[in-house]
Design a protein around this motif. Structure first.
Motif, PDB file in Angstrom:
ATOM      1  N   LYS A 201       0.849  -1.185   0.000  1.00  0.00           N
ATOM      2  CA  LYS A 201       0.000   0.000   0.000  1.00  0.00           C
ATOM      3  C   LYS A 201       0.889   1.241   0.000  1.00  0.00           C
ATOM      4  O   LYS A 201       1.859   1.323   0.759  1.00  0.00           O
ATOM      5  N   LEU A 202       0.556   2.184  -0.869  1.00  0.00           N
ATOM      6  CA  LEU A 202       1.326   3.421  -0.962  1.00  0.00           C
ATOM      7  C   LEU A 202       0.369   4.586  -1.103  1.00  0.00           C
ATOM      8  O   LEU A 202      -0.790   4.393  -1.490  1.00  0.00           O
ATOM      9  N   TYR A 203       0.842   5.780  -0.795  1.00  0.00           N
ATOM     10  CA  TYR A 203      -0.049   6.931  -0.967  1.00  0.00           C
ATOM     11  C   TYR A 203       0.687   8.138  -1.512  1.00  0.00           C
ATOM     12  O   TYR A 203       1.912   8.259  -1.423  1.00  0.00           O
ATOM     13  N   CYS A 204      -0.117   9.024  -2.096  1.00  0.00           N
ATOM     14  CA  CYS A 204       0.357  10.324  -2.561  1.00  0.00           C
ATOM     15  C   CYS A 204      -0.701  11.334  -2.148  1.00  0.00           C
ATOM     16  O   CYS A 204      -1.900  11.056  -2.274  1.00  0.00           O
ATOM     17  N   GLY A 205      -0.263  12.480  -1.636  1.00  0.00           N
ATOM     18  CA  GLY A 205      -1.202  13.478  -1.148  1.00  0.00           C
ATOM     19  C   GLY A 205      -1.455  14.595  -2.147  1.00  0.00           C
ATOM     20  O   GLY A 205      -0.559  14.987  -2.903  1.00  0.00           O
ATOM     21  N   PHE A 206      -2.694  15.099  -2.148  1.00  0.00           N
ATOM     22  CA  PHE A 206      -3.088  16.196  -3.034  1.00  0.00           C
ATOM     23  C   PHE A 206      -3.863  17.218  -2.213  1.00  0.00           C
ATOM     24  O   PHE A 206      -4.995  16.943  -1.810  1.00  0.00           O
ATOM     25  N   ASP A 207      -3.251  18.363  -1.964  1.00  0.00           N
ATOM     26  CA  ASP A 207      -3.940  19.389  -1.180  1.00  0.00           C
ATOM     27  C   ASP A 207      -4.948  20.135  -2.047  1.00  0.00           C
ATOM     28  O   ASP A 207      -4.624  20.550  -3.173  1.00  0.00           O
ATOM     29  N   PRO A 208      -6.169  20.322  -1.553  1.00  0.00           N
ATOM     30  CA  PRO A 208      -7.220  20.997  -2.331  1.00  0.00           C
ATOM     31  C   PRO A 208      -7.077  22.516  -2.277  1.00  0.00           C
ATOM     32  O   PRO A 208      -7.793  23.197  -1.545  1.00  0.00           O
ATOM     33  N   THR A 209      -6.148  23.063  -3.043  1.00  0.00           N
ATOM     34  CA  THR A 209      -5.946  24.514  -3.086  1.00  0.00           C
ATOM     35  C   THR A 209      -6.756  25.163  -4.220  1.00  0.00           C
ATOM     36  O   THR A 209      -6.734  26.368  -4.385  1.00  0.00           O
ATOM     37  N   ALA A 210      -7.422  24.334  -5.014  1.00  0.00           N
ATOM     38  CA  ALA A 210      -8.316  24.811  -6.077  1.00  0.00           C
ATOM     39  C   ALA A 210      -9.368  23.736  -6.292  1.00  0.00           C
ATOM     40  O   ALA A 210      -9.287  22.642  -5.711  1.00  0.00           O
ATOM     41  N   ASP A 211     -10.358  24.023  -7.144  1.00  0.00           N
ATOM     42  CA  ASP A 211     -11.421  23.044  -7.365  1.00  0.00           C
ATOM     43  C   ASP A 211     -11.071  22.032  -8.454  1.00  0.00           C
ATOM     44  O   ASP A 211     -11.916  21.263  -8.895  1.00  0.00           O
ATOM     45  N   SER A 212      -9.814  22.040  -8.896  1.00  0.00           N
ATOM     46  CA  SER A 212      -9.363  21.074  -9.897  1.00  0.00           C
ATOM     47  C   SER A 212      -7.874  20.827  -9.731  1.00  0.00           C
ATOM     48  O   SER A 212      -7.133  21.715  -9.290  1.00  0.00           O
ATOM     49  N   LEU A 213      -7.441  19.638 -10.086  1.00  0.00           N
ATOM     50  CA  LEU A 213      -6.021  19.368 -10.225  1.00  0.00           C
ATOM     51  C   LEU A 213      -5.566  19.961 -11.557  1.00  0.00           C
ATOM     52  O   LEU A 213      -6.373  20.186 -12.462  1.00  0.00           O
TER      53      LEU A 213
ATOM     54  N   ARG B  62       0.526   3.603 -12.070  1.00  0.00           N
ATOM     55  CA  ARG B  62       1.581   2.649 -12.478  1.00  0.00           C
ATOM     56  C   ARG B  62       1.792   1.594 -11.396  1.00  0.00           C
ATOM     57  O   ARG B  62       1.951   0.410 -11.688  1.00  0.00           O
ATOM     58  N   PHE B  63       1.808   2.030 -10.139  1.00  0.00           N
ATOM     59  CA  PHE B  63       1.969   1.074  -9.035  1.00  0.00           C
ATOM     60  C   PHE B  63       0.782   0.109  -8.995  1.00  0.00           C
ATOM     61  O   PHE B  63       0.960  -1.084  -8.756  1.00  0.00           O
ATOM     62  N   GLN B  64      -0.429   0.632  -9.228  1.00  0.00           N
ATOM     63  CA  GLN B  64      -1.609  -0.250  -9.214  1.00  0.00           C
ATOM     64  C   GLN B  64      -1.527  -1.276 -10.335  1.00  0.00           C
ATOM     65  O   GLN B  64      -1.841  -2.455 -10.135  1.00  0.00           O
ATOM     66  N   MET B  65      -1.105  -0.839 -11.512  1.00  0.00           N
ATOM     67  CA  MET B  65      -0.978  -1.756 -12.651  1.00  0.00           C
ATOM     68  C   MET B  65       0.071  -2.832 -12.372  1.00  0.00           C
ATOM     69  O   MET B  65       0.004  -3.928 -12.927  1.00  0.00           O
TER      70      MET B  65
END
Length: 420
Positions: free
Chosen positions: A32-44, A57-60
């Motif tokens: 199990k691995l993670y990557c964080g995404f801070d919600p500084t806007a309403d879109s990436l 890629r890790f999931q594949m």
């Protein structure tokens, strides 16, 4: 190809803690691995895409990704890569941003994959209820001030100034890693190279809080750059977002198709799932026949399909070809909105039928009636892709595409949009 070897080939490994240990772990079990995404806007935006695709890629490769939305850390502000304090958003705004980003992440990761389904988490679930005494005694006690001051994300801000709020960001992100390690058996955090200090701080907190020889790892991905020195993901029109309402599929496609020859192979490695053999072949073709722009076409097709789907890609190509050829009459109103977003426009009353000469002058396409007559007579004026040479031509309702637009072209490339 093993996942770390694939990442290495693609140039997607900047730093990694205990590479041999991580390689051994990835070969032994589904991690199990993670990557964080801070919600500084309403879109990436496309800068986030490298991290999102790394999770994919890790999931594949058989591992289980956790996409962590920073509902709590987004309220605080990450000092990494910033020269000044962020403007803080309200809790309600951040909650809205968090939900939008959750929805976007869901289109890239498989949440129903048998054996290793992806997960979405929000750190507000554990940080939001954290009381101050627990934070100071159980978490803050593990961080030495000198240790924190030495981290690049903090050290780079000391001269300009940093608030206690943003100074605390590292501790909160470290706590994320600890919680996911304890509750989800998550053993790897990935992130951009500017997150190295935060990631290693999390490993240190796990070591102090759980076990000295804990099997947790960190891996960072290089920040994407452009060979011409300009900032990646930015154009004259602004940031390239993943949300089609903020950046249309046509604009998105155009960004990739205009990739510099010096960058195209690197971006093929970063942003597509082409194999090494396919990328090597495209690199050779780009080198031997750069005028064909085969690398750019492959890149633009793959990334546009990945983010917006097959239909949006076909539409983006149609708009591009119509603008290049001048055959714009068969475009739909939606396609016109995308392709002519930045061209000069002029509003006309819905009931009006107007002479072409008056329209050219009123909309400032031609500077005077004399020049307008000259432009028409010389064949320099096109209405919806068709040359218009009649001086008494009237622009009627039949010239309105879906009742909304008329496209005027003056000369070879100067487009103007008449709106009704």
């Amino acid at each position: 190809m093993e996942i770390l070897d694939d990442l290495q080939f693609r140039g997607l490994i900047n730093q990694v803690t205990d590479e041999e240990g991580l390689k051994s772990l990835l070969n032994q079990e589904s991690v199990k691995l993670y990557c964080g995404f801070d919600p500084t806007a309403d879109s990436l935006h496309i800068g986030h895409l490298v991290g999102v695709l790394a999770l994919k890629r890790f999931q594949m490769a058989g591992h289980q990704p956790i996409a962590l939305v920073g509902g709590a850390t987004g309220l605080i502000g990450d000092p990494s890569g910033k020269k000044a304090e962020r403007t803080l958003n309200t809790k309600e705004v951040v909650e809205g941003f968090s939900q939008s980003i959750k929805n976007q992440l869901s289109q890239f990761l498989d949440f129903n994959k048998e054996g290793n389904p992806a997960q979405i988490a929000n750190n507000y679930d554990w940080i939001g209820s954290l009381d101050l005494i627990t934070f100071l005694r159980d978490i803050g006690k593990s961080f030495g001030l000198n240790y924190m001051l030495a981290k690049d994300s903090v050290a780079s801000r000391l001269e300009a100034g940093i608030s206690f709020t943003e100074f605390s960001y590292m501790i909160l992100q470290s706590y994320d890693f600890l919680k996911l390690y304890e509750t989800q058996n998550c053993k790897l955090q990935i992130g951009g190279s500017d997150q190295w200090g935060n990631i290693t701080a999390g490993l240190e907190l796990i070591r102090k809080s759980v076990e000295e020889d804990s099997k947790a790892f960190g891996l960072t991905i290089p920040l994407v750059t452009k060979s011409d020195g300009t900032k990646f993901g930015k154009t004259e029109g602004g940031t390239i977002w993943l949300d089609k309402e903020k950046t249309s599929p046509y604009e998105f496609y155009q960004f990739w198709i205009n990739t510099d020859d010096r960058d195209v192979v690197r971006y093929l490695k970063y942003f597509t799932f082409f194999t090494k053999e396919e990328i090597d072949a495209l690199e050779e073709e780009t080198k031997n026949a750069p005028e064909k722009r085969l690398g750019q076409k492959a890149l633009a097709e793959e990334v546009t399909k990945l983010v917006h789907g097959e239909e949006a890609f076909v539409q983006a190509v149609k708009i591009s070809e119509s603008l290049f050829s001048g055959n714009v009459g068969d475009l739909t109103a939606d396609e016109i909105k995308q392709g002519f977003k930045d061209v000069p426009s002029f509003q006309v009353n819905n009931e009006e039928e107007v002479g072409l000469i008056d329209l050219l002058v009123n909309s400032k396409i031609s500077p005077s009636k004399r020049q307008a007559r000259e432009d028409i007579s010389n064949g320099a004026i096109y209405v919806n892709g068709e040359r218009a040479q009649e001086l008494d031509r009237v622009i009627s309702k039949e010239d309105r595409i879906e009742g909304q637009f008329t496209i005027i072209r003056r000369g070879k490339k100067k487009y103007y949009l008449i709106k009704y």
